[in-house]
Design a protein around this motif. Structure first.
Motif, PDB file in Angstrom:
ATOM      1  N   UNK A   1      56.031  40.027  47.064  1.00 27.90           N
ATOM      2  CA  UNK A   1      55.486  39.223  46.013  1.00 27.90           C
ATOM      3  C   UNK A   1      54.709  38.176  46.874  1.00 27.90           C
ATOM      4  N   UNK A   2      55.069  37.593  47.762  1.00 31.36           N
ATOM      5  CA  UNK A   2      54.410  36.579  48.661  1.00 31.36           C
ATOM      6  C   UNK A   2      54.161  36.982  50.065  1.00 31.36           C
ATOM      7  N   UNK A   3      53.188  36.340  50.661  1.00 31.17           N
ATOM      8  CA  UNK A   3      53.007  36.553  51.968  1.00 31.17           C
ATOM      9  C   UNK A   3      51.660  35.897  52.486  1.00 31.17           C
ATOM     10  N   UNK A   4      51.192  36.441  53.641  1.00 37.38           N
ATOM     11  CA  UNK A   4      49.831  35.734  54.321  1.00 37.38           C
ATOM     12  C   UNK A   4      48.867  36.784  54.352  1.00 37.38           C
ATOM     13  N   UNK A   5      47.669  36.200  53.967  1.00 40.63           N
ATOM     14  CA  UNK A   5      46.538  37.192  54.232  1.00 40.63           C
ATOM     15  C   UNK A   5      45.930  37.336  55.548  1.00 40.63           C
ATOM     16  N   UNK A   6      45.780  38.605  55.894  1.00 41.73           N
ATOM     17  CA  UNK A   6      45.034  38.959  57.314  1.00 41.73           C
ATOM     18  C   UNK A   6      43.837  39.616  56.797  1.00 41.73           C
ATOM     19  N   UNK A   7      42.566  39.696  57.132  1.00 40.30           N
ATOM     20  CA  UNK A   7      41.477  40.393  56.946  1.00 40.30           C
ATOM     21  C   UNK A   7      40.600  40.145  57.981  1.00 40.30           C
ATOM     22  N   UNK A   8      39.311  40.762  57.985  1.00 41.82           N
ATOM     23  CA  UNK A   8      38.461  40.510  58.976  1.00 41.82           C
ATOM     24  C   UNK A   8      37.783  39.144  59.090  1.00 41.82           C
ATOM     25  N   UNK A   9      37.910  38.475  57.993  1.00 44.73           N
ATOM     26  CA  UNK A   9      37.542  37.009  58.083  1.00 44.73           C
ATOM     27  C   UNK A   9      38.391  36.083  58.888  1.00 44.73           C
ATOM     28  N   UNK A  10      39.505  36.330  58.974  1.00 42.71           N
ATOM     29  CA  UNK A  10      40.497  35.454  59.888  1.00 42.71           C
ATOM     30  C   UNK A  10      40.944  36.188  61.171  1.00 42.71           C
ATOM     31  N   UNK A  11      40.594  37.483  61.452  1.00 40.93           N
ATOM     32  CA  UNK A  11      41.232  38.232  62.612  1.00 40.93           C
ATOM     33  C   UNK A  11      41.038  37.579  63.622  1.00 40.93           C
ATOM     34  N   UNK A  12      39.958  36.934  63.980  1.00 42.59           N
ATOM     35  CA  UNK A  12      39.787  35.963  65.436  1.00 42.59           C
ATOM     36  C   UNK A  12      40.690  34.893  65.363  1.00 42.59           C
TER      37      UNK A  12
ATOM     38  N   UNK B   1      45.492  33.538  45.771  1.00 38.88           N
ATOM     39  CA  UNK B   1      44.878  35.119  45.963  1.00 38.88           C
ATOM     40  C   UNK B   1      44.348  34.750  47.294  1.00 38.88           C
ATOM     41  N   UNK B   2      43.699  35.931  47.950  1.00 38.06           N
ATOM     42  CA  UNK B   2      43.235  35.666  49.354  1.00 38.06           C
ATOM     43  C   UNK B   2      41.720  35.076  49.330  1.00 38.06           C
ATOM     44  N   UNK B   3      41.733  33.727  49.760  1.00 34.90           N
ATOM     45  CA  UNK B   3      40.777  32.757  49.779  1.00 34.90           C
ATOM     46  C   UNK B   3      39.810  33.128  51.191  1.00 34.90           C
ATOM     47  N   UNK B   4      40.356  33.870  52.111  1.00 37.93           N
ATOM     48  CA  UNK B   4      39.791  33.792  53.475  1.00 37.93           C
ATOM     49  C   UNK B   4      38.365  33.830  53.446  1.00 37.93           C
ATOM     50  N   UNK B   5      37.863  34.657  52.633  1.00 37.52           N
ATOM     51  CA  UNK B   5      36.596  35.056  52.402  1.00 37.52           C
ATOM     52  C   UNK B   5      35.337  33.880  51.975  1.00 37.52           C
ATOM     53  N   UNK B   6      36.026  32.602  51.308  1.00 34.96           N
ATOM     54  CA  UNK B   6      35.310  31.591  51.108  1.00 34.96           C
ATOM     55  C   UNK B   6      34.813  30.655  52.228  1.00 34.96           C
ATOM     56  N   UNK B   7      35.349  30.668  53.256  1.00 38.96           N
ATOM     57  CA  UNK B   7      34.494  30.147  54.497  1.00 38.96           C
ATOM     58  C   UNK B   7      34.895  31.238  55.716  1.00 38.96           C
ATOM     59  N   UNK B   8      34.425  32.177  55.930  1.00 37.98           N
ATOM     60  CA  UNK B   8      34.751  33.114  57.108  1.00 37.98           C
ATOM     61  C   UNK B   8      34.935  32.436  58.387  1.00 37.98           C
TER      62      UNK B   8
ATOM     63  N   UNK C   1      47.973  32.112  51.601  1.00 36.51           N
ATOM     64  CA  UNK C   1      49.199  32.188  51.037  1.00 36.51           C
ATOM     65  C   UNK C   1      49.216  32.899  49.755  1.00 36.51           C
ATOM     66  N   UNK C   2      49.620  34.394  49.782  1.00 37.15           N
ATOM     67  CA  UNK C   2      49.303  35.104  48.766  1.00 37.15           C
ATOM     68  C   UNK C   2      50.461  35.116  47.698  1.00 37.15           C
ATOM     69  N   UNK C   3      50.150  34.909  46.493  1.00 35.84           N
ATOM     70  CA  UNK C   3      51.187  34.961  45.475  1.00 35.84           C
ATOM     71  C   UNK C   3      50.700  35.876  44.665  1.00 35.84           C
ATOM     72  N   UNK C   4      51.366  37.444  44.409  1.00 35.51           N
ATOM     73  CA  UNK C   4      50.738  38.296  43.799  1.00 35.51           C
ATOM     74  C   UNK C   4      51.058  38.122  42.094  1.00 35.51           C
ATOM     75  N   UNK C   5      50.393  37.413  41.452  1.00 35.32           N
ATOM     76  CA  UNK C   5      50.522  37.251  39.977  1.00 35.32           C
ATOM     77  C   UNK C   5      49.855  38.316  39.520  1.00 35.32           C
TER      78      UNK C   5
ATOM     79  N   UNK D   1      39.054  23.244  51.284  1.00 30.65           N
ATOM     80  CA  UNK D   1      38.647  24.267  51.965  1.00 30.65           C
ATOM     81  C   UNK D   1      37.237  23.972  52.785  1.00 30.65           C
ATOM     82  N   UNK D   2      36.357  23.576  51.718  1.00 31.17           N
ATOM     83  CA  UNK D   2      34.948  22.892  52.197  1.00 31.17           C
ATOM     84  C   UNK D   2      35.137  22.019  53.109  1.00 31.17           C
ATOM     85  N   UNK D   3      36.019  20.961  52.764  1.00 36.75           N
ATOM     86  CA  UNK D   3      36.042  19.728  53.907  1.00 36.75           C
ATOM     87  C   UNK D   3      36.563  19.980  54.895  1.00 36.75           C
ATOM     88  N   UNK D   4      37.308  21.098  55.089  1.00 39.12           N
ATOM     89  CA  UNK D   4      38.052  21.418  56.254  1.00 39.12           C
ATOM     90  C   UNK D   4      36.966  22.327  57.026  1.00 39.12           C
TER      91      UNK D   4
END
Lengths: 365, 333
Positions: free
Chosen positions: B286-297, B239-246, B253-257, B224-227
């Motif tokens: 149980x699985x899905x994609x994450x949508x929050x304010x960090x990736x809304x745009x 888990x939701x990693x959108x926040x790492x680099x907003x 890809x959410x996997x709700x362990x 994620x950092x390199x990207x």
């Protein structure tokens, strides 16, 4: 300097003092995280030696470390630092597994010699290449063996994921062996003579480990080959001057060392798991280095050091159960302190001891 | 004196524990070899257990496995000590749990990512291929170059399952797309090697990829950092990693362990425990994609419509995402 010290001090007292120092420092660490160190030691000891259950697990781990420790010790006598035990043991696992899966073995006693052969062949072959490169090309074994650990694990992953895996299963592991290959567990063997002990993974391979330690002693100190290895280890030019072929000794020492590391598979794969799982070695190859250093590359020392590390492994697990504050990493810290004091900081105690005994000798005279 | 005190406190603890056991859940979690803080699978189980503790005030016991021989040991120890339920994550525990769960028929066990066919075991498996398909759809639409990347941890069937679902999603959206696939390594270290993850991502970016999905645990942090550094987009996992680099992480890809662990504990607590196989797919959230304010745009309306279409298609059965592990092969590449 060691010649100034009586043997019992060199081989007995100094390791014990080092061990006590290591535990003192480890105790301080335990105090810092807010647990009672005396209680921690009690759990460590009673968890590993306080019941037949604990002893079984301790000796099961110890058996593994005997093989990898002897592996390092054999190469060390020939002046070679084989740190590829991890990869050689992984390949030994493949060898033993192929033997166990090849036939529907009628009895483990029939399967065992072939499994030993398989484990030794594969483990030895994995050490042969670095040995050959060292002998013929001068590529240092420290570099090549550690690189071969990675190549070995890549090979094992490839085989487990693409060739040996049970179709449709998620887990990268082989199918279970036929019952005819299971080495008897110690609790089963003792049950035959009417002694009941807890069920543990300890198995017949522990006896093989003792035999391996004895054979290593025979080899190093009672055979011509062992003499040549030691001579070569002390001084290569002198050995060559004495008519010893350096290429031959280097390759043979590495072969034996790799074969011994591969033997670990008998304890873990054939004796307990009864199938090959990913990364079954689990760092035991590296623990073998510490075991060999601590045991001064002597089979008896290796046996004792293996039991100590078995205690740390099993007692450490109990500690992590009983004291949730002490995490898995803490156990590694304690193990590392033992290695640090017994291996790296050996002269910390040795120098003052040598002075002490030198003075006593002067006074006596 | 001190010893007597310790004994007394242990005794009260034991008493308290057995008193609790009479009605409340007394959960224990076992973490697999990756360790508790792997920022992925084990950490998700830890978070689920923490959530249970936060809501009920009931503490849980935990153990981090150090070697394969400890699997049975840990399960048996917790069952013997009266813990219920005993939750463990990781398919490697299947055989150990088969043995131990049979010995303790009154204890409830839960295994995540594995299947054990016993009356007191709940097996939770996730359809990672479906979730990966969804992020594949998003990746293909977000990519300007038509080239996207995938960085896996260790080359094991589970990760190939992620990769295969992702490729299918990309190809279904843009049949001309090109997918670069790399695995980080062949030892356990591959799950925690962000430097190498970053290098792999960089080389994929140099070859033209502008969206990179990782399924590599701690290694993915480097991906994620390199990207983000190169102005490309990353896709997180588990888990939701959108926040790492907003703004630089397209989605996760959410996997709700965490939900699976939380549910297992909560179901014992509320008396709703059920055993058997639970398949957690897109339909079960149980699985899905994450949508929050960090990736809304980053997610345009058009992308949103496409991914929701795909989601509805998977739920209705119109879209069948091939599961790599069902036949050890992947139709798309």
């Amino acid at each position: 300097m060691s010649s100034q010290l009586p043997r019992w001090v060199d081989l007995g007292l100094i390791p014990v003092i080092n061990l006590v120092l290591a535990f003192l420092v480890a105790g301080l660490v335990v105090v810092f995280i807010g647990e009672d160190p005396i209680q921690a030691v009690r759990i460590l000891i009673s968890g590993s030696l306080g019941s037949s259950y604990g002893i079984g697990f301790t000796l099961y781990y110890a058996t593994t470390f005997v093989f990898t420790g002897l592996s390092v010790a054999i190469a060390f006598h020939a002046g070679l630092f084989n740190i590829g035990g991890e990869g050689q043991a992984a390949l030994g696992g493949i060898g033993a597994t192929l033997v166990c899966l090849a036939f529907n073995w009628p009895h483990w006693l029939i399967a065992l010699p072939f499994a030993i052969l398989g484990a030794c062949l594969f483990g030895g072959a994995w050490a042969f290449i670095p040995g050959y490169l060292q002998a013929k090309r001068g590529s240092h074994v420290v570099i090549t063996t550690i690189m071969f650990n990675f190549i070995g694990s890549a090979l094992v992953v490839y085989l487990l994921v693409n060739v040996l895996k049970v179709p449709g299963s998620m887990a990268p592991e082989t199918r279970n062996f036929a019952e005819g290959t299971f080495l008897p567990f110690v609790h089963e063997m003792l049950a035959v003579v009417g002694i009941t002990v807890s069920k543990t993974p300890m198995n017949f391979a522990s006896i093989l480990a003792l035999a391996a330690a004895f054979l290593t002693w025979m080899l190093i100190w009672r055979t011509r080959l062992g003499y040549e290895m030691r001579a070569f280890g002390f001084s290569e030019p002198a050995a060559v001057y004495g008519g010893i072929d350096p290429v031959r000794i280097t390759i043979i020492a590495m072969l034996l060392s790799g074969a011994m590391a591969g033997m670990m598979a008998l304890n873990v794969v054939m004796g307990f798991q009864h199938r090959l799982v990913l990364d079954y070695v689990g760092g035991a190859g590296f623990v073998g280095i510490a075991v060999s250093l601590m045991g001064r590359s002597h089979p008896v020392g290796v046996l004792l050091a293996s039991v100590l590390f078995g205690i740390l492994y099993q007692g450490g697990a109990e500690l992590a159960f009983e004291m949730p504050n002490i995490s898995r990493e803490m156990i590694v810290v304690i193990q590392a302190l033992v290695i640090l004091f017994t291996g790296a900081l050996e002269n910390l105690v040795r120098a003052p001891m040598a002075r002490l005994f030198a003075r006593r000798r002067v006074e006596a005279a | 004196m001190k010893f007597a005190k310790t004994l007394a406190s242990v005794a009260t603890l034991v008493l308290a524990a057995s008193a609790v056991h009479a009605e409340d859940a007394n959960p224990a979690v076992i973490f697999d070899l990756g360790g508790k803080f792997d920022r992925s699978f084990n950490q998700a189980s830890f978070e689920g257990a923490e959530r249970f503790t936060a809501e009920t005030g009931i503490a849980f016991r935990e153990f981090e496995l150090q070697s394969d021989a400890q699997r049975e040991q840990a399960l048996r120890k917790f069952a013997q000590d009266g813990f219920n339920p005993v939750v463990v994550a990781g398919f490697s525990n299947e055989s150990a749990m088969t043995t131990v769960a049979a010995e303790f028929p009154d204890t409830d066990f839960a295994i995540i990512d594995g299947f054990v066919d016993l009356p007191n075991v709940r097996s939770v498996v996730f359809n990672e291929h479906e979730g990966s398909y969804l992020v594949g759809v998003l990746a293909a639409m977000a990519s300007q170059t038509g080239k996207v990347g995938f960085v896996g941890g260790m080359d094991i069937p589970l990760i190939r399952k992620f990769a295969c679902g992702y490729v299918q999603g990309v190809m279904a959206t843009n049949p001309d797309a090109e997918v670069f696939e790399n695995m980080t390594g062949s030892t356990g270290a591959a799950w925690n090697d962000p430097v190498r993850g970053g290098e792999l991502a960089k080389s994929q970016i140099e070859r033209g990829a502008d969206v990179i999905y990782h399924a590599a645990g701690g290694t993915g942090i480097g991906v994620l950092q390199a990207a983000a550094d190169a102005g490309a987009l990353g896709i997180g996992v588990d888990s939701n990693q959108n926040y790492i680099h907003p703004g630089q992480v397209l989605t996760s890809m959410l996997k709700r362990v965490d939900n699976a662990v939380y549910d297992a504990m909560m179901d014992v607590q509320t008396g709703n425990w059920s055993s058997g196989l639970e398949v957690m797919g897109v339909a079960e959230d149980g699985v899905g994609y994450a949508l929050d304010e960090n990736n809304a745009d980053l997610i345009t309306d058009e992308m949103m419509a496409a991914v929701e279409d795909a989601k509805a298609g998977i739920i209705s059965g119109d879209i069948v995402v091939h599961d790599y592990t069902s036949d050890d092969s992947c139709p798309a590449s």
